[in-house]
Design an enzyme around this catalytic site. Structure first.
Site, PDB file in Angstrom:
ATOM      1  N   ASN A 192     -42.894  58.607 -30.532  1.00  0.00           N
ATOM      2  CA  ASN A 192     -42.045  57.547 -29.976  1.00  0.00           C
ATOM      3  C   ASN A 192     -42.028  56.319 -30.879  1.00  0.00           C
ATOM      4  OD1 ASN A 192     -41.544  59.025 -27.571  1.00  0.00           O
ATOM      5  ND2 ASN A 192     -43.572  58.456 -26.835  1.00  0.00           N
ATOM      6  N   HIS A 244     -40.089  57.579 -14.689  1.00  0.00           N
ATOM      7  CA  HIS A 244     -41.399  57.945 -15.236  1.00  0.00           C
ATOM      8  C   HIS A 244     -42.484  57.981 -14.148  1.00  0.00           C
ATOM      9  CE1 HIS A 244     -45.055  57.167 -17.757  1.00  0.00           C
ATOM     10  NE2 HIS A 244     -44.389  57.891 -18.636  1.00  0.00           N
ATOM     11  N   GLU A 297     -35.011  53.385 -15.437  1.00  0.00           N
ATOM     12  CA  GLU A 297     -35.276  53.207 -16.859  1.00  0.00           C
ATOM     13  C   GLU A 297     -33.946  52.849 -17.503  1.00  0.00           C
ATOM     14  OE1 GLU A 297     -37.311  56.678 -18.458  1.00  0.00           O
ATOM     15  OE2 GLU A 297     -38.582  56.748 -16.692  1.00  0.00           O
ATOM     16  N   SER A 335     -36.701  58.771 -20.654  1.00  0.00           N
ATOM     17  CA  SER A 335     -37.677  59.176 -21.657  1.00  0.00           C
ATOM     18  C   SER A 335     -37.568  60.638 -22.064  1.00  0.00           C
ATOM     19  CB  SER A 335     -39.092  58.898 -21.135  1.00  0.00           C
ATOM     20  OG  SER A 335     -39.334  59.614 -19.946  1.00  0.00           O
ATOM     21  N   ASP A 361     -37.137  49.509 -16.622  1.00  0.00           N
ATOM     22  CA  ASP A 361     -38.178  49.896 -17.571  1.00  0.00           C
ATOM     23  C   ASP A 361     -37.507  50.227 -18.906  1.00  0.00           C
ATOM     24  OD1 ASP A 361     -40.222  50.983 -19.030  1.00  0.00           O
ATOM     25  OD2 ASP A 361     -40.853  52.439 -17.505  1.00  0.00           O
ATOM     26  N   HIS A 383     -38.244  52.965 -23.719  1.00  0.00           N
ATOM     27  CA  HIS A 383     -37.678  53.653 -24.888  1.00  0.00           C
ATOM     28  C   HIS A 383     -36.497  52.912 -25.496  1.00  0.00           C
ATOM     29  CE1 HIS A 383     -40.260  57.159 -24.503  1.00  0.00           C
ATOM     30  NE2 HIS A 383     -40.202  56.907 -23.204  1.00  0.00           N
ATOM     31  N   LYS A 402     -44.271  52.096 -28.069  1.00  0.00           N
ATOM     32  CA  LYS A 402     -43.260  53.032 -28.579  1.00  0.00           C
ATOM     33  C   LYS A 402     -42.505  52.390 -29.742  1.00  0.00           C
ATOM     34  CE  LYS A 402     -43.809  55.550 -24.477  1.00  0.00           C
ATOM     35  NZ  LYS A 402     -43.561  55.647 -23.050  1.00  0.00           N
TER      36      LYS A 402
HETATM   37  C1  LIG Z   1     -44.359  55.925 -21.936  1.00  0.00           C
HETATM   38  C2  LIG Z   1     -43.732  55.308 -20.766  1.00  0.00           C
HETATM   39  C3  LIG Z   1     -44.441  54.397 -19.984  1.00  0.00           C
HETATM   40  C4  LIG Z   1     -45.902  54.145 -20.169  1.00  0.00           C
HETATM   41  O1  LIG Z   1     -46.157  53.352 -21.275  1.00  0.00           O
HETATM   42  P1  LIG Z   1     -47.575  53.452 -22.005  1.00  0.00           P
HETATM   43  O2  LIG Z   1     -47.645  52.198 -22.792  1.00  0.00           O
HETATM   44  O3  LIG Z   1     -47.536  54.678 -22.838  1.00  0.00           O
HETATM   45  O4  LIG Z   1     -48.608  53.524 -20.927  1.00  0.00           O
HETATM   46  C5  LIG Z   1     -43.764  53.757 -18.974  1.00  0.00           C
HETATM   47  N1  LIG Z   1     -42.475  54.024 -18.705  1.00  0.00           N
HETATM   48  C6  LIG Z   1     -41.777  54.921 -19.423  1.00  0.00           C
HETATM   49  C7  LIG Z   1     -40.351  55.183 -19.085  1.00  0.00           C
HETATM   50  C8  LIG Z   1     -42.379  55.600 -20.473  1.00  0.00           C
HETATM   51  O5  LIG Z   1     -41.705  56.513 -21.153  1.00  0.00           O
END
Ligand SMILES: *Cc1c(COP(=O)(O)O)cnc(C)c1O
Length: 392
Positions: A44, A130, A176, A180, A205, A208, A239
């Site tokens: 990522n 997620h 999101e 993801s 969120d 990504h 990421k």
């Molecule tokens: C990876 C991810 C998270 C978690 O983030 P980390 O920093 O890896 O704990 C949260 N939300 C989404 C959509 C993700 O893909």
């Protein structure tokens, strides 16, 4: 205990659902690929920042100055200058009044949703949100409603229902911005319009999208000019930013509230100051000319991949999964990719729905055109073989 757990692991194995930690990449290269370096299409690290010199130097500097641990939580004496500087940098980058950094994206959701929502309230989620969003919602005790992926009509009917059920309670919509495991985008403008019509709050969120979308890499909300309409903007530093940690940004009062109520912040040792210093360096770099150039390279790679594999792929982001269906087939294809020099993970239930196992391919700024051409050629051959085998 041993027998019982071993039996459950055997059950997972029989469905091709058993998981194992992956060997370190260097070991994989040696054992599967005659010592040649593997090309990583499974990370990522979209902007190729995880090994960036100036970010590593910021961390090294902070280790020398602050040591390796924070020694206490943020609210006791674990709050060091890099933590505050990181939050100021995030707020400036995202154009919000304030920001709050957590030890991970997962901890961000687990702290934030239960702080804001309780049993009197309703949380409405996109089906593909997620695991951390689902877990945070469960922990909050709020009533959970799920709408099919990106389905605005069903979102609206949940909003109507929620307003009747909880006329005085809070209603929170969560999505999101870039999904993801599918790499597609949420219809953010329409979601904003709906939550405003029904007086709900919105948490987006941007895990990504941060670093990747928008003129300064601020995310899809920045790209669409919607930041001011989203009450709770979430993201990770792990990421597109190549570091580690998560964040919330928004109104100053929201951040102060979370400092008082988010249990994953209050009851956990502050992340090492060096983590925060590295992330702050990455965040400050985001609006720079070099960062814009890096994003341009990334999006060129997305366009290149899409052009070479147009019949199997409609890329909207650097996440370009190849749908396979069966778990065992996805594992087989991932192994075949590995044998041919490509790292690309098989993703299975419960990360994705049953029967939707896939290879999750991700592109980054530093992939070369030749690497992408080799990967797409291999994938095309494999996918045509599978298609031919399925036809009578
Ligand atoms: C990876 C991810 C998270 C978690 O983030 P980390 O920093 O890896 O704990 C949260 N939300 C989404 C959509 C993700 O893909």
């Amino acid at each position: 205990m041993r027998d019982e757990l071993a039996e459950q692991l055997r059950m997972l194995e029989s469905k091709s659902l058993r998981r194992a930690l992956k060997a370190p990449i260097a070991n994989l290269s040696a054992s599967h690929n005659a010592g040649r370096a593997l090309v990583n299409f499974g990370s990522n690290d979209y902007l190729s920042l995880a090994n960036e010199r100036f970010i590593a130097e910021a961390a090294e500097d902070a280790v020398r100055r602050y040591g390796t641990g924070s020694a206490a939580s943020r609210l006791i004496y674990g709050n060091h200058a890099p933590h505050t500087e990181l939050e100021q940098a995030i707020a400036a980058w995202k154009g919000t009044e304030a920001a709050l950094a957590f030890s991970s994206g997962y901890a961000t959701a687990l702290g934030t949703i239960p702080a804001l929502m309780g049993p009197e309230d309703v949380v409405i989620l996109d089906k593909l949100c997620h695991a951390c969003i689902i877990d945070g919602t469960r922990l909050s005790g709020a009533v959970l409603r799920v709408f099919p992926h990106n389905n605005l009509e069903r979102l609206e009917s949940h909003l109507q229902w929620a307003r009747k059920r909880a006329p005085k309670g809070r209603v929170l919509v969560v999505t999101e911005s870039v999904f993801s495991m599918d790499g597609d985008l949420a219809p953010l403008a329409q979601i904003v319009a709906l939550k405003e019509r029904y007086g709900a709050w919105l948490l987006v969120d941007e895990a990504h999208a941060a670093g990747v979308f928008g003129p300064t890499g601020g995310g899809l909300a920045e790209a669409l000019g919607l930041g001011a309409h989203i009450e709770i903007q979430m993201g990770t530093l792990s990421k597109g930013l190549g570091c580690s940690g998560g964040y919330i940004c928004g109104a100053g009062v929201l951040i102060e509230f979370l400092i008082n109520k988010a249990r994953s912040l209050i009851f956990s040792t502050a992340p090492p100051p060096a983590n925060a210093a590295a992330a702050a360096a990455a965040v400050r770099w985001m609006p720079s000319v070099e960062a814009q150039e890096r994003r341009r390279l990334l999006w060129n790679n997305v366009a290149h991949y899409r052009a070479l594999l147009s019949e199997f792929c409609t890329a909207h982001s650097p996440i370009v999964p190849v749908l396979v269906g069966e778990n065992s087939q996805a594992l087989r294809l991932s192994d075949a990719l590995l044998f041919n020099g490509f790292l690309a993970p098989a993703i299975r239930y419960p990360t994705v729905p049953q029967k939707q196992a896939r290879i999750r391919i991700t592109l980054s700024a530093k992939h070369s055109e030749q690497e992408i051409a080799r990967l797409t050629k291999f994938l095309r051959e494999e996918l045509q073989k599978t298609k031919a085998a399925e036809e009578p």
